[in-house]
Scaffold this motif. Structure first.
Motif, mmCIF file in Angstrom:
data_model
loop_
_atom_site.group_PDB
_atom_site.id
_atom_site.type_symbol
_atom_site.label_atom_id
_atom_site.label_comp_id
_atom_site.label_asym_id
_atom_site.label_seq_id
_atom_site.Cartn_x
_atom_site.Cartn_y
_atom_site.Cartn_z
ATOM 1 N N TYR A 73 7.264 0.127 12.069
ATOM 2 C CA TYR A 73 6.040 -0.466 12.623
ATOM 3 C C TYR A 73 5.220 -1.187 11.554
ATOM 4 O O TYR A 73 4.178 -1.756 11.863
ATOM 5 N N ASN A 74 5.678 -1.135 10.294
ATOM 6 C CA ASN A 74 4.989 -1.817 9.205
ATOM 7 C C ASN A 74 5.730 -3.103 8.860
ATOM 8 O O ASN A 74 6.956 -3.146 8.933
ATOM 9 N N ALA A 75 4.990 -4.130 8.467
ATOM 10 C CA ALA A 75 5.622 -5.395 8.093
ATOM 11 C C ALA A 75 4.877 -6.019 6.922
ATOM 12 O O ALA A 75 3.688 -5.750 6.725
ATOM 13 N N GLU A 76 5.595 -6.839 6.143
ATOM 14 C CA GLU A 76 5.011 -7.545 5.009
ATOM 15 C C GLU A 76 5.230 -9.044 5.176
ATOM 16 O O GLU A 76 6.276 -9.471 5.643
ATOM 17 N N VAL A 107 1.238 -2.721 11.887
ATOM 18 C CA VAL A 107 0.459 -2.905 10.660
ATOM 19 C C VAL A 107 1.122 -4.005 9.837
ATOM 20 O O VAL A 107 2.302 -3.910 9.506
ATOM 21 N N VAL A 108 0.363 -5.058 9.544
ATOM 22 C CA VAL A 108 0.895 -6.164 8.745
ATOM 23 C C VAL A 108 0.077 -6.289 7.473
ATOM 24 O O VAL A 108 -1.153 -6.191 7.504
ATOM 25 N N LYS A 109 0.761 -6.499 6.356
ATOM 26 C CA LYS A 109 0.086 -6.637 5.071
ATOM 27 C C LYS A 109 0.603 -7.884 4.365
ATOM 28 O O LYS A 109 1.806 -8.162 4.385
ATOM 29 N N GLY A 126 -3.958 -6.841 6.853
ATOM 30 C CA GLY A 126 -4.315 -6.327 5.532
ATOM 31 C C GLY A 126 -3.730 -7.180 4.423
ATOM 32 O O GLY A 126 -2.936 -8.086 4.662
ATOM 33 N N ALA A 127 -4.119 -6.888 3.206
ATOM 34 C CA ALA A 127 -3.586 -7.616 2.052
ATOM 35 C C ALA A 127 -3.667 -6.730 0.817
ATOM 36 O O ALA A 127 -4.561 -5.892 0.699
ATOM 37 N N THR A 128 -2.739 -6.924 -0.105
ATOM 38 C CA THR A 128 -2.787 -6.203 -1.366
ATOM 39 C C THR A 128 -3.895 -6.808 -2.221
ATOM 40 O O THR A 128 -4.398 -7.903 -1.919
ATOM 41 N N ALA A 129 -4.275 -6.113 -3.293
ATOM 42 C CA ALA A 129 -5.373 -6.582 -4.152
ATOM 43 C C ALA A 129 -5.076 -7.968 -4.724
ATOM 44 O O ALA A 129 -5.939 -8.858 -4.715
ATOM 45 N N GLY A 130 -3.849 -8.189 -5.198
ATOM 46 C CA GLY A 130 -3.463 -9.478 -5.767
ATOM 47 C C GLY A 130 -3.469 -10.575 -4.726
ATOM 48 O O GLY A 130 -3.917 -11.704 -4.990
ATOM 49 N N ALA A 131 -2.982 -10.275 -3.534
ATOM 50 C CA ALA A 131 -2.937 -11.257 -2.447
ATOM 51 C C ALA A 131 -4.351 -11.604 -1.987
ATOM 52 O O ALA A 131 -4.666 -12.766 -1.730
#
Length: 143
Positions: A73-76, A107-109, A126-131
């Motif tokens: 259910y998670n994706a990047e 959940v997409v990041k 969502g997004a990572t700190a760098g993104a």
């Protein structure tokens, strides 16, 4: 070529091996099963992995690891994929319609891989700190 002249390729068709039909056939008496033993009996065989009562290999080896069932259910999505998408406003539905994430994703990041030049407004993603830093540097925002 005519329908009545079609034949299978040479060697494609061969007679089934008929065992236990007398000594003249060459496959009589024991019918290719050898003498005695479990494998010679009718209905006598064992389950896959059985090693004669010895502890089987799949039970001798230790169990290791764990694969979470919630990972599906998670994706990047990468910054490069976002740039190729070329939309000003991006949400989960837009990513699913573009085929960047699976239809099951909940959940997409966004991950920092590649470059982003245009401003993109992200909602519900969502997004990572760098993104996040890269998106805000390009003039975009996250909600």
């Amino acid at each position: 070529m005519e329908l009545n002249s079609i034949k299978p390729a040479a060697g494609a068709k061969h007679a089934k091996r008929r065992v236990g039909r007398g000594i003249g056939s060459g496959l009589g008496k024991t019918a290719g099963r050898g003498h005695k033993g479990q494998k010679s009996r009718s209905g006598g065989y064992h389950k896959v992995g059985f090693e004669g009562g010895q502890m089987p290999l799949q039970r001798r080896l230790p169990k290791r690891g764990f694969k979470s069932q919630t990972l599906k259910y998670n994706a990047e999505v990468t910054l490069a994929a976002l740039a190729r998408l070329g939309l000003a406003e991006v949400d989960m539905l837009a990513l699913k319609q573009a085929g960047l994430v699976s239809q099951m994703a909940k959940v997409v990041k966004i991950v920092k891989s590649g470059e982003l030049a245009t401003a993109v407004k992200l909602t519900g993603v969502g997004a990572t700190a760098g993104a996040r830093a890269a998106i805000e540097a390009a003039g975009g925002s996250l909600a």
